[in-house]
Each structure stands twice: as structure tokens, then as C-alpha cells.
Design an enzyme around this catalytic site. Structure first.
Site, PDB file in Angstrom:
ATOM      1  N   GLU A  14      -3.786  -6.388  -3.510  1.00  0.00           N
ATOM      2  CA  GLU A  14      -3.808  -5.097  -4.229  1.00  0.00           C
ATOM      3  C   GLU A  14      -4.270  -5.322  -5.671  1.00  0.00           C
ATOM      4  O   GLU A  14      -5.042  -4.535  -6.218  1.00  0.00           O
ATOM      5  CB  GLU A  14      -2.421  -4.444  -4.246  1.00  0.00           C
ATOM      6  CG  GLU A  14      -1.993  -3.770  -2.954  1.00  0.00           C
ATOM      7  CD  GLU A  14      -2.644  -2.407  -2.721  1.00  0.00           C
ATOM      8  OE1 GLU A  14      -3.519  -1.975  -3.486  1.00  0.00           O
ATOM      9  OE2 GLU A  14      -2.265  -1.760  -1.722  1.00  0.00           O
ATOM     10  N   CYS A  17       0.837  -1.203   0.000  1.00  0.00           N
ATOM     11  CA  CYS A  17       0.000   0.000   0.000  1.00  0.00           C
ATOM     12  C   CYS A  17       0.869   1.249   0.000  1.00  0.00           C
ATOM     13  O   CYS A  17       0.750   2.105  -0.876  1.00  0.00           O
ATOM     14  CB  CYS A  17      -0.922  -0.034   1.227  1.00  0.00           C
ATOM     15  SG  CYS A  17      -1.586   1.553   1.722  1.00  0.00           S
TER      16      CYS A  17
HETATM   17  C1  NSP Z   1      -6.117  -0.142  -2.261  1.00  0.00           C
HETATM   18  C2  NSP Z   1      -5.119   0.941  -1.954  1.00  0.00           C
HETATM   19  N1  NSP Z   1      -3.813   0.612  -1.800  1.00  0.00           N
HETATM   20  C3  NSP Z   1      -2.924   1.609  -1.488  1.00  0.00           C
HETATM   21  C4  NSP Z   1      -3.290   2.897  -1.329  1.00  0.00           C
HETATM   22  C5  NSP Z   1      -2.302   3.978  -1.029  1.00  0.00           C
HETATM   23  N2  NSP Z   1      -2.314   4.332   0.329  1.00  0.00           N
HETATM   24  C6  NSP Z   1      -4.638   3.195  -1.486  1.00  0.00           C
HETATM   25  N3  NSP Z   1      -5.115   4.448  -1.359  1.00  0.00           N
HETATM   26  N4  NSP Z   1      -5.571   2.205  -1.823  1.00  0.00           N
END
Ligand code: NSP
Length: 226
Positions: A214, A140
Site C-alpha cells: 500500500e 485495503c
Molecule cells: C490501493 C488501494 N487500497 C485500498 C483501497 C480501498 N478499497 C483502494 N481503493 N486502493
């Protein structure tokens, strides 16, 4: 015999190179950069990302709770601030520009991909130690910074007013977000330098799972899955 292997974050990325590439260069990302992503897909993603960020803020709060040193507490605090003050603030404003009000965001049903990813990270944090949790959070924090950099170096990326997703790209390319990404990478480099090969293999599994979740999150947005 002592083992002198000193792991770094790059070793995690290399161990999961195929999944990492599929995440960073996902069709959702390429279409967003080319301004061809359907608006409905982006909106679905944006709404679910609000729910995602709330749970990720909780995961950083869990990292604070599990911290034994001031340095670890500070790192967890930095991650929490980056999500609550920077990302969620911009996210709510950005949603408003897309006609999505905060009351609507709060009442959203969670998509399965959102639930799977966020609960996986929280569960990893509860059952493992602080390093397990930070490794689960790494795709993330570090991934989105890398995605913004990849988008920015593509010749076909559409810039400015011709791309409705330009502000989204700018947020993750911003100095604040890139600094948060570097700080997380440095924290991981320092902790990974101390782990044994067997422990590193356990962490590779966590990193791979989170990276795959992800990928599922992008697919959920692209295909507007509930
Ligand atoms: C699913 C997802 N992954 C990562 C990020 C980045 N913080 C986000 N906003 N959203």
C-alpha cells in the site's frame, strides 16, 4: 499446556505499527487532505486505482470460492459488493468528473506497483487459506476507512469546494464504507481468536507485506511512476 492467547485485528496492526503508520499518514494522504497534492499525481493514482479495484474484486471472488460456510461466503460477498457496487461505481463517476473516460481506464497499462500489490494478494489467496487471503485484503479495506478518519480529525484538512479531493475523502468516510470496514474487522477478530502464536506470526508477515505494498502504491501515485 493449552495456549489461551486470543488474537484480534488490533494485534496485527500493533505488530506492524511502524509500517501501518507510514501507510495511513503517507505524504500522499497528508497532501490530499491539505489540498496541496499535485493534480497529475492524483490523476495517476486514480487511473491505477481503477485497475487495482478490478483485481481486488477478483480477490473477493476468490474469497467466496474458498469459503466453506455461509457466514464466510456472506463476508466475501459483502466485500465484493463494496468494491463493485460502491467503490467502482463511484470511482468511474468520479474519474469522469476528472475528464477520464471509462474507455481510457480500460486501456491503461498497469504500473509495476499495481501489478505487485494485486498479484501478491491473489497469490496469497491461492497458496494460503481463507484467513491468509482476508489478512492480505485487510490493509485495503480497513486502511482506507482509517485514513478517512485520520484526515477528518486533522485540523489542517481543507474541506468542501476548496479541496478538489473532498469527494474522495467523503467516499471513504461514508457510512457504507465505514460499515464494510467494521464488518471486515469483526470477521478478522473472530477468526484470529482461534489461531496459534505460530500461525499468528505467519499472518503478521502477510499483513506487513500488504501494508508495505500500500505504501508503494501511494509512492507510485505521488511520483507518477509507471
Ligand atoms: C490501493 C488501494 N487500497 C485500498 C483501497 C480501498 N478499497 C483502494 N481503493 N486502493
Amino acid at each position: 499446556m493449552t495456549d489461551t492467547t486470543q488474537y484480534r485485528f488490533d494485534d496485527l496492526r500493533s505488530a506492524c505499527a511502524e509500517d501501518w503508520r507510514a501507510y495511513i499518514r503517507h505524504d500522499f494522504v497528508a497532501q490530499l487532505a491539505d489540498a496541496t497534492l499535485p493534480r497529475a499525481s492524483f490523476e495517476h493514482y486514480l487511473k491505477q486505482d481503477y485497475l487495482f479495484l478490478i483485481h481486488f474484486a477478483r480477490a473477493f471472488a476468490l474469497a467466496a470460492y474458498k469459503s466453506r460456510t455461509l457466514a464466510d461466503l456472506r463476508q466475501a460477498h459483502e466485500g465484493l459488493k463494496a468494491i463493485v457496487d460502491l467503490e467502482l461505481g463511484l470511482h468511474v463517476d468520479y474519474c469522469q468528473e476528472w475528464g477520464i473516460r471509462e474507455a481510457e481506464l480500460e486501456a491503461l497499462p498497469e504500473a509495476r506497483a499495481t501489478m505487485a500489490y494485486t498479484r501478491y494478494v491473489l497469490d496469497t489467496g491461492h497458496r494460503g487459506d481463507l484467513l491468509d487471503l482476508h489478512v492480505a485484503l485487510a490493509p485495503c479495506v480497513i486502511g482506507y476507512g482509517e485514513i478517512a478518519n485520520w484526515i477528518n480529525q486533522r485540523p489542517s484538512t481543507v474541506r468542501g469546494a476548496d479541496n478538489p479531493y473532498d469527494a474522495w475523502i467523503a467516499m471513504y468516510a461514508s457510512t457504507e464504507f465505514q460499515d464494510a470496514m467494521r464488518a471486515e474487522q469483526e470477521w478478522l477478530d473472530a477468526r484470529l481468536a482461534e489461531v496459534t502464536p505460530a500461525r499468528f506470526q505467519e499472518l503478521v508477515m502477510v499483513f506487513r507485506d500488504a501494508t508495505r505494498l500500500e505504501i508503494d502504491f501511494w509512492a507510485m501515485g505521488l511520483e507518477r511512476r509507471a
